[in-house]
Design a protein around this motif. Sequence first.
Motif, mmCIF file in Angstrom:
data_model
loop_
_atom_site.group_PDB
_atom_site.id
_atom_site.type_symbol
_atom_site.label_atom_id
_atom_site.label_comp_id
_atom_site.label_asym_id
_atom_site.label_seq_id
_atom_site.Cartn_x
_atom_site.Cartn_y
_atom_site.Cartn_z
ATOM 1 N N ILE A 1 0.846 -1.201 0.000
ATOM 2 C CA ILE A 1 0.000 0.000 0.000
ATOM 3 C C ILE A 1 0.879 1.248 0.000
ATOM 4 C CG2 ILE A 1 -1.790 1.265 1.288
ATOM 5 C CD1 ILE A 1 -2.653 -1.445 2.495
ATOM 6 N N CYS B 1 -1.912 -6.025 5.175
ATOM 7 C CA CYS B 1 -0.892 -5.059 4.756
ATOM 8 C C CYS B 1 0.497 -5.668 4.952
ATOM 9 C CB CYS B 1 -1.024 -3.762 5.551
ATOM 10 S SG CYS B 1 0.196 -2.513 5.091
ATOM 11 N N LEU C 1 4.154 -1.141 3.545
ATOM 12 C CA LEU C 1 3.540 0.188 3.483
ATOM 13 C C LEU C 1 4.597 1.233 3.139
ATOM 14 C CD1 LEU C 1 1.043 2.043 3.916
ATOM 15 C CD2 LEU C 1 1.718 2.222 6.321
ATOM 16 N N MET D 1 -2.678 -0.649 -3.677
ATOM 17 C CA MET D 1 -3.714 0.290 -3.218
ATOM 18 C C MET D 1 -3.044 1.605 -2.854
ATOM 19 S SD MET D 1 -6.261 0.035 0.110
ATOM 20 C CE MET D 1 -7.377 -1.192 -0.561
ATOM 21 N N VAL E 1 -7.608 -1.847 6.598
ATOM 22 C CA VAL E 1 -7.325 -2.249 5.217
ATOM 23 C C VAL E 1 -8.513 -3.026 4.638
ATOM 24 C CG1 VAL E 1 -5.777 -3.566 3.710
ATOM 25 C CG2 VAL E 1 -4.840 -2.232 5.620
ATOM 26 N N GLN F 1 -10.608 -2.052 1.362
ATOM 27 C CA GLN F 1 -10.843 -3.006 0.270
ATOM 28 C C GLN F 1 -12.337 -3.070 -0.060
ATOM 29 O OE1 GLN F 1 -8.129 -4.782 -1.342
ATOM 30 N NE2 GLN F 1 -9.816 -4.751 -2.800
#
Length: 426
Positions: free
Chosen positions: A3, A25, A28, A65, A311, A315
């Motif tokens: 992400i 996740c 990050l 994402m 998360v 989603q």
Amino acid sequence: MTILLLGSGGREHALAWKMLQSPKCSKLFVAPGNAGTAQIATNCSLDILDFDSIKSLVLQEKVEMVVVGPEDPLVQGIYDFFKNDETLKNIPVIGPSKVGAQLEGSKEFAKEFLIRHHIPTAAYDSFTAATVEKGYEFLETLQPPYVLKADGLAAGKGVLIIQDLAEAKEELRNMLVHAKFGKASKKVVIEEFLDGIELSCFVLTDGKNYKMLPTAKDYKRIGEGDTGLNTGGMGAISPVPFADAILLEKIETRIVKPTIEGFQKDGIEYKGFVFIGLIIVKGEPIVIEYNVRMGDPETEVVIPRLKSDLVELFQAVADEKLDEVTLDIDERSATTIMVVSGGYPEDYEKGKVILGIEKVADSIVFHAGTKLENGQVVSNGGRVLAVTSFGENFQEAIKKSYQNIDKLHFDKMYFRKDIGKDLDNS
């Protein structure tokens, strides 16, 4: 899932902290991030308005994402940039389309949306340099104080509340003719003043379904007793003690539902946060403004109260299945106190070494304006740290935050000592 989170403030540190609690996740990235995000994620020194650089990073690191913290990239159209690019279109962006972001990018757009969808808001009109005389006439029809709002983005500082009619006229001319707030005040919205108590309402939506997040109240003025200049926010409390079930029901039926239905009626793509600034007048909620992202420092009290996987929620937003997930909220109160640089919100110095963060116990320190320099955490903004605590009530949580602030030190550090005092009897 890999992400990318865009932004560098306390809001982004809180979002990063929460997203990293999710098993979904795996990696990050935060661009550009701060000293706090550097300790838990991978910072990238990117300009968040340079969409081509963001694209390069996303493709290089196989980002799956993108979560947008601040408003600027949204108003500039990052959602649309991804949607219209063949190589990026399958990567969800958590944030509204460019049109949706106009709810924050243009005060006039927001007002027209509110009126069109019969959502309660203050009476208003908008003016340009060519119609400044009509603006004077409109001011004369109102009772003081007079509310003048720069139409565009002015970093939260484009709103003036003035008691004197002559001064209001002079400031209107300064904004329109002399560009007091630059391009942001090419157009100015003049609004009826409403007297009441303010409240922030946060909603996460996939454009059709929505979840109401915990309420919060922030404190904008630099001085105790809500005096002095406006800031980005000096502290926040969640939940708001006076927001009872009756008021929350009014907010949902009169404001939240018509807002989300308005997106559908107007064909506005909106997958992200809606921050609704409310004023409660004699028990009735009225919209002051929309923001198209989470508030700061409200994020630092709202997000820690989420027990749900953030998360997973994002989603569900991307898949338009937000109705299929449940929102689990911590019943305890959360409070945050902002520690700021001396002189803020006017001139202040950066690069002050911050001591004592490692001594903080039973509170969370979210970094706002910090960076790492030679291995030390130093100040890098007006608002420097947010100290967040939990308690059975907000008074207990506030006490913990203040006890931990006593362990922190940097040159000319300042914080308000009266956060929450106005709510003691509510």
